[in-house]
Design a protein around this motif. Structure first.
Motif, short mmCIF file in Angstrom:
data_model
loop_
_atom_site.label_atom_id
_atom_site.label_comp_id
_atom_site.label_asym_id
_atom_site.label_seq_id
_atom_site.Cartn_x
_atom_site.Cartn_y
_atom_site.Cartn_z
N ASN A 90 -5.23 -0.02 -11.99
CA ASN A 90 -5.02 1.00 -10.96
C ASN A 90 -5.71 0.63 -9.65
N LEU A 91 -6.90 0.05 -9.73
CA LEU A 91 -7.61 -0.34 -8.51
C LEU A 91 -6.91 -1.48 -7.78
N VAL A 92 -6.40 -2.45 -8.52
CA VAL A 92 -5.67 -3.56 -7.89
C VAL A 92 -4.39 -3.04 -7.23
N SER A 93 -3.66 -2.18 -7.93
CA SER A 93 -2.42 -1.65 -7.35
C SER A 93 -2.71 -0.76 -6.15
N LEU A 94 -3.79 -0.01 -6.19
CA LEU A 94 -4.17 0.82 -5.05
C LEU A 94 -4.55 -0.02 -3.85
N THR A 95 -5.18 -1.17 -4.08
CA THR A 95 -5.52 -2.08 -2.99
C THR A 95 -4.26 -2.64 -2.34
N ILE A 96 -3.32 -3.09 -3.16
CA ILE A 96 -2.06 -3.63 -2.63
C ILE A 96 -1.28 -2.52 -1.91
N PHE A 97 -1.27 -1.31 -2.48
CA PHE A 97 -0.61 -0.17 -1.85
C PHE A 97 -1.22 0.13 -0.48
N THR A 98 -2.54 0.06 -0.38
CA THR A 98 -3.21 0.35 0.89
C THR A 98 -2.82 -0.67 1.96
N VAL A 99 -2.74 -1.93 1.59
CA VAL A 99 -2.33 -2.97 2.54
C VAL A 99 -0.89 -2.73 2.98
N LEU A 100 0.00 -2.46 2.04
CA LEU A 100 1.40 -2.20 2.38
C LEU A 100 1.55 -0.94 3.22
N LEU A 101 0.73 0.07 2.95
CA LEU A 101 0.78 1.31 3.74
C LEU A 101 0.34 1.05 5.18
N ALA A 102 -0.70 0.25 5.34
CA ALA A 102 -1.15 -0.08 6.70
C ALA A 102 -0.08 -0.86 7.45
N LEU A 103 0.60 -1.79 6.77
CA LEU A 103 1.68 -2.54 7.41
C LEU A 103 2.87 -1.65 7.72
N LYS A 104 3.13 -0.67 6.86
CA LYS A 104 4.25 0.26 7.09
C LYS A 104 3.97 1.17 8.28
N LEU A 105 2.75 1.65 8.39
CA LEU A 105 2.43 2.58 9.46
C LEU A 105 2.29 1.90 10.81
N PHE B 188 5.42 2.01 -2.20
CA PHE B 188 4.94 2.61 -3.44
C PHE B 188 5.18 1.73 -4.67
N SER B 189 5.88 0.62 -4.51
CA SER B 189 6.22 -0.21 -5.67
C SER B 189 5.01 -0.73 -6.44
N PRO B 190 3.87 -1.12 -5.82
CA PRO B 190 2.73 -1.53 -6.65
C PRO B 190 2.21 -0.42 -7.56
N LEU B 191 2.29 0.81 -7.10
CA LEU B 191 1.82 1.94 -7.91
C LEU B 191 2.75 2.17 -9.10
N PHE B 192 4.06 2.02 -8.88
CA PHE B 192 5.01 2.17 -9.99
C PHE B 192 4.87 1.03 -11.00
N VAL B 193 4.62 -0.18 -10.51
CA VAL B 193 4.40 -1.32 -11.41
C VAL B 193 3.14 -1.09 -12.25
N ALA B 194 2.10 -0.55 -11.62
CA ALA B 194 0.86 -0.26 -12.37
C ALA B 194 1.11 0.80 -13.44
N ASP B 195 1.92 1.80 -13.13
CA ASP B 195 2.26 2.80 -14.15
C ASP B 195 2.99 2.16 -15.32
N GLY B 196 3.91 1.26 -15.03
CA GLY B 196 4.63 0.57 -16.10
C GLY B 196 3.71 -0.28 -16.95
#
Length: 137
Positions: free
Chosen positions: A22-37, A52-60
């Motif tokens: 979860n921490l790794v996916s949250l880190t990747i999500f944060t980077v992608l969110l910054a790039l998106k914004l 949101f795809s890293p978070l969904f991959v982490a759930d899987g």
């Protein structure tokens, strides 16, 4: 107040490996969110589903890991413990997945739901964690 790792493991019912995923996916999500914004970069015109795809991959991955743990505990004869752990993990993962899915749909403009309705799985999850924390002490 900072919780110890043992308290987090007991209260959330997650293993250290699941927390790490979860921490790794949250880190990747944060980077992608910054790039998106920041519209100047390559993720400015892509959808929220990519962010949101890293978070969904982490759930899987966590669901797969929980299934492996359930099978191993069942084979070792800890049937009641395996069922309770699998039930808790699946409820936790389902509520988090539903929240992420609804939030992604809301941000994409595909859903007319209000934010209070989008956050309702998190409210339920917090109540379940509070009940679990009271049972452990």
């Amino acid at each position: 107040m900072i919780f110890s790792l043992n308290e987090l493991v007991h209260w959330l019912g997650l293993t250290i490996f699941e927390i790490w995923i979860n921490l790794v996916s949250l880190t990747i999500f944060t980077v992608l969110l910054a790039l998106k914004l920041d519209d100047n970069y390559f993720l400015g015109h892509t959808g929220w589903w990519i962010v949101f795809s890293p978070l969904f991959v982490a759930d899987g991955l966590n669901t797969y890991f929980c299934a492996i743990i359930f099978i191993r505990m069942h084979m070792e004869g800890m049937i009641k413990t395996a069922i309770l752990r699998a039930l808790w993990s699946l409820i936790l993962l389902l509520l988090i997945f539903v929240f992420k899915y609804l939030l992604c749909k809301k941000l994409s403009g595909q859903s007319p739901l209000e934010y209070s309705e989008v956050l309702s799985p998190i409210f339920i999850l917090l109540q379940l964690i509070a009940v679990r924390a009271c049972q452990l002490h």
